[in-house]
Design an enzyme around this catalytic site. Structure first.
Site, PDB file in Angstrom:
ATOM      1  N   ASP A  66       0.835  -1.198   0.000  1.00 50.11           N
ATOM      2  CA  ASP A  66       0.000   0.000   0.000  1.00 50.11           C
ATOM      3  C   ASP A  66       0.876   1.257   0.000  1.00 50.11           C
ATOM      4  O   ASP A  66       2.086   1.199   0.309  1.00 50.11           O
ATOM      5  CB  ASP A  66      -0.880  -0.040   1.257  1.00 50.11           C
ATOM      6  CG  ASP A  66      -2.175   0.731   1.118  1.00 50.11           C
ATOM      7  OD1 ASP A  66      -2.283   1.545   0.191  1.00 50.11           O
ATOM      8  OD2 ASP A  66      -3.060   0.531   1.963  1.00 50.11           O
ATOM      9  N   ASP A  71     -10.646   1.747  -3.590  1.00 56.58           N
ATOM     10  CA  ASP A  71     -11.248   1.436  -2.295  1.00 56.58           C
ATOM     11  C   ASP A  71     -12.765   1.503  -2.385  1.00 56.58           C
ATOM     12  O   ASP A  71     -13.462   1.156  -1.434  1.00 56.58           O
ATOM     13  CB  ASP A  71     -10.774   2.431  -1.228  1.00 56.58           C
ATOM     14  CG  ASP A  71      -9.436   2.013  -0.644  1.00 56.58           C
ATOM     15  OD1 ASP A  71      -8.980   0.897  -0.944  1.00 56.58           O
ATOM     16  OD2 ASP A  71      -8.846   2.810   0.103  1.00 56.58           O
TER      17      ASP A  71
HETATM   18  C1  DGJ Z   1      -5.800   1.829   1.847  1.00 54.60           C
HETATM   19  C2  DGJ Z   1      -6.119   0.654   0.965  1.00 54.60           C
HETATM   20  O1  DGJ Z   1      -6.542   1.074  -0.268  1.00 54.60           O
HETATM   21  C3  DGJ Z   1      -7.148  -0.214   1.667  1.00 54.60           C
HETATM   22  O2  DGJ Z   1      -7.539  -1.272   0.839  1.00 54.60           O
HETATM   23  C4  DGJ Z   1      -6.592  -0.708   2.963  1.00 54.60           C
HETATM   24  O3  DGJ Z   1      -5.518  -1.567   2.709  1.00 54.60           O
HETATM   25  C5  DGJ Z   1      -6.160   0.468   3.828  1.00 54.60           C
HETATM   26  N1  DGJ Z   1      -5.292   1.364   3.132  1.00 54.60           N
HETATM   27  C6  DGJ Z   1      -5.455  -0.028   5.063  1.00 54.60           C
HETATM   28  O4  DGJ Z   1      -4.979   0.993   5.839  1.00 54.60           O
END
Ligand code: DGJ
Length: 718
Positions: free
Chosen positions: A453, A523
């Site tokens: 990430d 997301d």
């Molecule tokens: C942002 C990501 O896009 C999410 O899927 C998740 O992993 C969160 N961070 C976790 O903090």
């Protein structure tokens, strides 16, 4: 032959780069200018191209400005956007390049240009991917003088399209709103598409598609993608001289690169193509090229597993017991890869602390990760783990020990995003720390997947170890630092599958694609929003890399969310601990159905049959010549009176062949299965018979029975 050189002994050579279906031509014209001539359908006769050029021009309209150039440089009577800008050590800022030779090596052409006075050379590099109809191009700038040269901008590619009134598409995205595509028409002036966020970022896409009247299936489209995991820039300029200039490469908004004697700067590569069959052909050429050339082994040829990710179920509240419970249910419904997201390390109980401390939280996992991983493995699943390697929370052991390890200005308070700062990847000690910390976890545990990430793009371009006069090199160095770390980890752990995530789809680019095995697209897991996000994504990127989860987001029919996620590489994000048996059975059946068609979805030819934007419903089809699956989505939100039927017309079928056709979904006039396996034989035995011509020209009728209705139309060639 891919590279045809003509007239190399005449002073006005023509360079013709041919792929299976396209030609790209440029020359050194009579005035000595590297002139772009042509990009389009195949031409095999280089002698036909004229090299007269456009002459000297006149005071206000110089010869350089009125010529579509292959490489333009700042100054020297140019007033347009140029391919490169630099300052020589003595302050001279005008670069005058002259052709000094060319050579070929296999499928690559090198054309050398040199400044008329200084020992500064620029090499234009073109690699021809004949089979894929793609040309990769980059530039190498070398300084041969004692005095340093400062490069202030360097695009990787420049070419021109004759004519006016071109349109272009790109995205205007946000977190959870990636790939919201827009179309503009450029009648004059410049359009800049850029990211200054040290990654491709949500805001725009490092790719271009330029056209006049193209549709999905017809019309000319010129396109390109930038292979760079950092700040990028595309400039489209409609000149007043009857052509549009297209430049693509790194962003120069905050860029400078010093070249000492004997040093060189190599630009990223830009891959370009031309389609005379609209966007459908463009997307499929790029997807084939990605699968054939860009994607790393060993996952390039393997269909991706169905994964479960715990983020939407548990957020930071992870515990060994809870994860085990989720894993049991996940395995039971058919999941193959179980991923624990954020929250397992350091003192990471929310997003205020812990980033940088890559050791397992003993509060949450008293015996380490082994019990959970063994449990996951015993259930027949692989285990995956979340990392955010480039970041640090000020509330972390790492930051307390190394406050100097972030990008920051000494006399300003440190800026944070999501309570975190960005580690200074220009430093060897920082890169080494990250590689070793992640390696330790990967070697001590049976981990076969990581979700990498990245949730904050820095804007403080300052480092403790880089001299202040070189701060403008940080964007470039950071991108190099990120790719170096990721490549090293991939080298050490080639069997580990890497997913690239940046607050969702903030790091989707061809450089990252070359190291990682998939992208986290967004997301936003609301099935309805996903349809537009996925449509935009699919223009330039391969479906296999499009991770898509079915979750509870949006409160739509579960089938709708599942069908939307089944259009990519399926994942599940539902809180399984809260599902009753009936719901689990439905999920099991969706997952099973996905496994029946996943090779088709991940490796098939993609056709965008209908779009929410223009048709009021969406239909996407995947076919491989023998089989086809079309996903159809509708809802009253788009269609007002939602009962109106549509006819979905497939593409790519054999018009003379007979197909068995089965519609699958949960309404009485379609095949409503419980847990059955829907393989070829099922489609053949239960489907109706139709000809390919009927399916493509008249189409299959679909009624949208209720709000957010969806179904899948499978067709199998008999
Ligand atoms: C942002 C990501 O896009 C999410 O899927 C998740 O992993 C969160 N961070 C976790 O903090």
């Amino acid at each position: 032959m891919a590279i045809i050189l003509y007239g190399t002994d005449t002073g006005t050579p023509v360079f013709l780069l041919n792929t299976k279906n396209t030609s790209y031509a440029f020359c050194i014209n009579k005035s000595g200018i590297a002139e772009h001539l042509y990009y389009g359908k195949l031409i095999n006769s280089p002698a036909d191209f004229e090299t007269e050029g456009r002459g000297e021009g006149m005071a206000y309209h110089s010869g350089y400005d009125i010529t579509p150039e292959e490489i333009s440089s700042f100054g020297c009577q140019r007033y347009k956007e140029t391919s490169m800008k630099l300052t020589f050590g003595d302050g001279v800022r005008d670069l005058r390049l002259a052709y000094c030779g060319c050579r070929t090596e296999d499928d690559t052409l090198y054309v050398d240009l040199k400044d008329m006075h200084y020992s500064l050379t620029v090499t234009l590099v073109y690699k021809v991917y004949e089979e894929y109809d793609i040309i990769g191009r980059s530039r190498i700038v070398r300084n041969g003088d004692d005095l340093p040269v400062t490069v202030e901008s360097l695009y990787s590619s420049e070419f021109a399209l004759r004519g006016t009134g071109y349109r272009y598409i790109n995205s205007n995205g946000t977190w959870a709103g990636e790939f919201r595509m827009y179309e503009n028409r450029l009648n004059g002036g410049k359009a800049i598409i850029e990211s200054t966020r040290n990654a491709a970022a949500h805001v725009s896409t490092p790719a271009f598609a330029v056209y006049q009247n193209a549709t999905e299936t017809a019309g000319d489209v010129w396109y390109g993608v930038i292979e760079y995991a950092g700040s990028f820039k595309i400039c489209l300029e409609q000149t007043p001289y009857g052509w549009m200039n297209i430049l693509a490469g790194m962003s120069d908004t905050d860029f400078e690169w010093k070249l000492g004697k004997g040093e060189q700067l190599v630009s990223p590569t830009v891959y370009t193509g031309y389609s005379d069959n609209g966007f459908d052909a463009m997307s499929n050429v790029l997807a084939r090229f990605s699968r054939g050339v860009i994607m790393p082994e060993p996952y390039r040829k393997k269909p991706l597993d169905v994964l479960y990710n715990s983020w939407e179920a548990t957020a930071f509240d992870v515990s060994c017991e809870e994860q085990m419970k989720l894993a049991e249910i996940a395995a039971d419904i058919g999941v193959e890869l179980f991923v624990m997201d954020d929250g397992w390390f350091g003192r990471r109980n929310n997003d205020h602390a812990g980033l940088g401390d890559w050791y397992v939280s003993r509060e949450k996992f008293p015996d380490g990760l082994t019990p959970l991983i063994e449990k996951v493995n015993s259930l027949g699943m692989r285990f995956g783990l979340w990392f955010e390697p480039e970041m640090v929370n000020p509330d972390s052991d790492l930051y307390r020990a190394h406050p100097d390890w972030t990008y920051h200005y000494r006399n300003r308070p440190l800026l944070l995003g999501r309570n975190q700062a960005v580690l200074d990847l220009t430093r060897a000690d920082v890169r080494e720390y990250i590689v070793e910390a992640v390696s330790e976890i990967l070697s001590e545990n049976n981990i076969s997947y990581i979700k990498w990430d990245m949730n904050y793009p820095f804007s403080e371009c300052a480092s403790e170890l880089v001299p202040p006069e070189e701060f403008k090199s940080l964007h470039f160095r950071h991108a190099e630092g990120f790719t170096a770390i990721a490549e090293e980890l991939k080298r050490r752990f080639p069997q580990v599958e890497f997913e690239a995530c940046a607050s969702g789809g903030g790091r989707i680019d061809y450089r990252t694609m070359g190291i990682f095995d998939e992208f986290w697209t967004s997301d936003n897991t609301n099935g309805y929003d996903r349809l537009s996000i996925q449509e935009g994504y699919s223009l330039f990127y391969p479906i296999k890399y499009m991770r898509a989860w079915a979750t509870d987001s949006g409160h739509f029919p579960e089938e709708f969310n599942f069908h939307a996620a089944m259009c990519g590489s399926l994942g599940i994000g539902v809180n399984l601990n809260r599902c009753d048996e009936e719901r689990l059975a439905r999920m099991r059946s969706h997952i099973q159905h996905y496994k029946d068609i996943r090779t088709l979805v991940q490796f098939g030819t993609l056709h965008r049959l209908a779009s929410l934007k223009t048709d009021g419903y969406q239909a996407v089809q995947y076919e491989n010549g023998e089989e086809s699956a079309a996903f159809v989505f509708g809802g009253v939100r788009e269609r007002g009176f939602g009962m109106l039927p549509v006819r979905v017309k497939m593409r790519g079928l054999d018009p003379d062949a007979e197909y068995a056709v089965l519609r699958i979904g949960s309404w009485q006039d379609v095949f409503d299965r419980e847990t059955e396996h829907i393989d070829r034989e099922t489609v053949i035995s239960k489907g109706v018979r139709k000809s390919g011509a009927y399916l493509m020209n008249y189409g299959t009728e679909v009624r949208f029975h209720y709000d957010m209705y969806s179904c899948i139309i499978r067709a199998v060639k008999i």
